[in-house]
Scaffold this motif. Structure first.
Motif, PDB file in Angstrom:
ATOM      1  N   MET A  67    -146.941  87.191  51.817  1.00 58.68           N
ATOM      2  CA  MET A  67    -146.294  86.350  50.446  1.00 58.68           C
ATOM      3  C   MET A  67    -146.514  84.990  50.975  1.00 58.68           C
ATOM      4  O   MET A  67    -146.863  84.631  51.960  1.00 58.68           O
ATOM      5  N   HIS A  68    -146.465  84.287  49.783  1.00 57.59           N
ATOM      6  CA  HIS A  68    -146.559  82.739  49.836  1.00 57.59           C
ATOM      7  C   HIS A  68    -145.360  82.500  49.180  1.00 57.59           C
ATOM      8  O   HIS A  68    -144.705  82.967  48.504  1.00 57.59           O
ATOM      9  N   LYS A  69    -145.134  80.887  49.541  1.00 55.55           N
ATOM     10  CA  LYS A  69    -143.560  80.546  48.944  1.00 55.55           C
ATOM     11  C   LYS A  69    -144.257  79.204  48.060  1.00 55.55           C
ATOM     12  O   LYS A  69    -145.168  78.423  48.338  1.00 55.55           O
ATOM     13  N   ASP A  70    -143.350  79.066  46.982  1.00 56.65           N
ATOM     14  CA  ASP A  70    -143.766  78.016  46.051  1.00 56.65           C
ATOM     15  C   ASP A  70    -143.105  76.521  46.591  1.00 56.65           C
ATOM     16  O   ASP A  70    -142.616  76.578  47.641  1.00 56.65           O
ATOM     17  N   SER A  71    -143.251  75.614  45.717  1.00 56.55           N
ATOM     18  CA  SER A  71    -142.891  74.229  46.059  1.00 56.55           C
ATOM     19  C   SER A  71    -141.264  74.383  46.355  1.00 56.55           C
ATOM     20  O   SER A  71    -140.460  73.456  47.081  1.00 56.55           O
ATOM     21  N   ASN A 107    -139.723  76.578  48.015  1.00 55.57           N
ATOM     22  CA  ASN A 107    -139.491  77.626  49.105  1.00 55.57           C
ATOM     23  C   ASN A 107    -139.166  79.040  48.714  1.00 55.57           C
ATOM     24  O   ASN A 107    -138.577  79.518  49.365  1.00 55.57           O
ATOM     25  N   LYS A 108    -139.392  79.244  47.459  1.00 57.95           N
ATOM     26  CA  LYS A 108    -139.146  80.590  46.862  1.00 57.95           C
ATOM     27  C   LYS A 108    -140.537  81.742  46.967  1.00 57.95           C
ATOM     28  O   LYS A 108    -141.427  81.005  46.513  1.00 57.95           O
ATOM     29  N   PRO A 109    -140.259  82.716  47.161  1.00 64.42           N
ATOM     30  CA  PRO A 109    -141.413  83.723  47.204  1.00 64.42           C
ATOM     31  C   PRO A 109    -142.225  83.870  46.055  1.00 64.42           C
ATOM     32  O   PRO A 109    -141.567  83.816  44.814  1.00 64.42           O
ATOM     33  N   THR A 110    -143.690  83.708  46.047  1.00 63.82           N
ATOM     34  CA  THR A 110    -144.316  83.965  44.794  1.00 63.82           C
ATOM     35  C   THR A 110    -144.421  85.296  44.542  1.00 63.82           C
ATOM     36  O   THR A 110    -143.939  86.340  45.527  1.00 63.82           O
ATOM     37  N   THR A 111    -145.239  85.671  43.434  1.00 62.76           N
ATOM     38  CA  THR A 111    -145.277  87.034  42.949  1.00 62.76           C
ATOM     39  C   THR A 111    -146.114  87.631  44.125  1.00 62.76           C
ATOM     40  O   THR A 111    -146.926  87.070  44.646  1.00 62.76           O
TER      41      THR A 111
END
Length: 85
Positions: free
Chosen positions: A71-75, A77-81
């Motif tokens: 998983m990656h996190k967005d700006s 700090n929330k998980p992306t899809t």
């Protein structure tokens, strides 16, 4: 035993070798044509390819990071899809 101090050329339609262990020692090994390996492959060293790599199972980076499940996190700090095919 076959001993050759120079170049040994073997020309045949098929060459079969059966042994419990086979060891080839050379500074460079060149294979021309398709290569099929049945069983596990271990490589000690870097792997370089000029073509693509296809895997039917997951690919792990650094022994723990799943290509299919990481998983990656967005700006914010929330998980992306999750990764998508």
């Amino acid at each position: 035993n076959v001993v050759c101090s120079g170049t040994a050329d073997i020309q045949a339609g098929t060459v079969n070798a059966n042994a419990s262990t086979a060891t080839v020692t050379a500074s460079t090994i060149n294979l021309t044509g398709d290569v099929t390996i049945t069983g596990n492959v271990s490589v000690s060293g870097d792997v370089t390819t000029t073509g693509g790599v296809t895997a039917t199972g997951d690919v792990m980076a650094m022994g723990a990071i799943s290509l299919a499940q990481h998983m990656h996190k967005d700006s914010l700090n929330k998980p992306t899809t999750p990764p998508q095919a």
